[in-house]
Design an enzyme around this catalytic site. Structure first.
Site: not given
Ligand SMILES: O=C(O)CCC(=O)C1=CC=C[C@@H](O)[C@@H]1C(=O)O
Ligand SMILES: [Mg+2]
Length: 318
Positions: A139, A258
């Site tokens: 991140k 997602k």
């Molecule tokens: O995508 C991934 O590798 C793991 C999940 C992930 O990073 C996330 C899940 C949900 C919200 C966020 O914090 C974040 C994202 O932004 O992708």
């Molecule tokens: Mg993301």
């Protein structure tokens, strides 16, 4: 065909709060539901809302479940409104478990591990690498950019020195800004990424995820033209309506999907089968119930063999 319907809210604390450009996330809340058919077979599903990503709120999902009768029809399941995408996923997952259409092998998937923001990334990555991880996501867009780029350089150095002593092949590193960068900052990050990728070394910066906010698609399209490192849309394509809109506006790089919040798996399957998009499937920190359904969708719809963003179990104690 009707089904007996039961549901139960849950709360699941993160081991350490998840820090993103959206803020700190300490507790994952969701709803586990099940459907029982006339023969007594049970199908499980999970509603895992992520309202700051654009899905319904936990309260909306709970209210929807509470107003349903204890016996529901297939009609009810497949007419859940589009403003309740996490509910669409939860109920359809339970239905599909009772009415499986194809055998899906989720064992062929490989995983991307989510690393914590900031300096701790320098130790966490190695622990996960030693457990076999080859793809990581980190991140950014949270702290001062100079500080973050400094940590990025240390991370690259740590990976390079570790890899030079092992037979491991290439490491894929993903960066996720959660829309927290300015256009200029995104350019600065992409200059570093292009430099890394030009060296064709042991590390590939696979993509920069959601560098800018969801109302700056035009500027992100501009970044795609200027830099060779791939960009991925995430918050911009959080639900099916947004996914279709960005596709229609000409996005050709990566789409982060997602499954647990994008909406109806049936509608998602239709979209992906009509449009061969470069998708990365990603978790919303759901439990193993939601993960199982989401990974089945990923294994069915994955067009390129990119790692799935479900390496998140180390963020919880259980
Ligand atoms: O995508 C991934 O590798 C793991 C999940 C992930 O990073 C996330 C899940 C949900 C919200 C966020 O914090 C974040 C994202 O932004 O992708
Ligand atoms: Mg993301």
């Amino acid at each position: 065909m009707n089904y007996q319907f039961q549901f139960q809210p849950y709360q699941r604390p993160f081991k350490i709060p998840l820090k993103t450009a959206h803020g700190m996330w300490k507790m994952r809340e969701g709803i586990i539901l099940n459907l029982t058919d006339k023969q007594g077979n049970i199908g499980w599903g999970e509603i895992a809302p992520l309202s700051w990503f654009g899905s319904e709120t936990m309260e909306d999902a709970l209210t929807f479940c509470q107003q349903l009768p204890s016996c529901i029809s297939i009609e009810t399941i497949f007419t859940i409104p589009d403003y309740l995408p996490a509910c669409q996923f939860g109920f359809e997952s339970a239905f599909t478990e009772l009415n499986p259409n194809t055998f899906l092998d989720i064992n062929k998937l490989h995983y991307s591990e989510l690393l914590p923001a900031g300096e701790t990334v320098l130790t966490t990555w190695k622990t996960l690498f030693q457990q076999g991880a080859k793809t990581f996501k980190w991140k950014i867009g949270i702290d001062d950019i100079t500080e973050e780029i400094n940590i990025f350089q240390k991370l690259i150095h740590s990976i390079t020195t570790t890899l030079s002593h092992s037979q491991a092949q290439k490491i894929h590193l993903r960066l996720d800004a959660n829309g927290g960068l300015t256009f200029e900052q995104a350019q600065k990050w992409l200059e570093h990424c292009d430099l890394m990728n030009a060296n064709q070394g042991l590390i590939e910066i696979e993509f920069l995820e959601q560098p800018l906010s969801i109302d700056q698609l035009d500027l992100m399209l501009e970044l795609c033209d200027r830099y060779s490192t791939l960009l991925a849309l995430d918050e911009s394509v959080a639900n099916l309506q947004q996914l279709n809109s960005c596709y229609q506006q000409g996005w050709l790089d990566i789409f982060v999907i997602k499954p647990a919040i994008v909406g109806s798996p049936k509608k998602l399957k239709n979209f992906c089968q009509n449009n061969e998009i470069d998708a990365v499937f990603s978790s919303v920190f759901e439990t193993n119930i939601g993960q199982k359904s989401a990974l089945k969708i990923a294994s069915e719809l994955l067009f390129y063999n990119r790692a799935v963003g479900f390496g998140i179990n180390h963020w919880f104690t259980i």
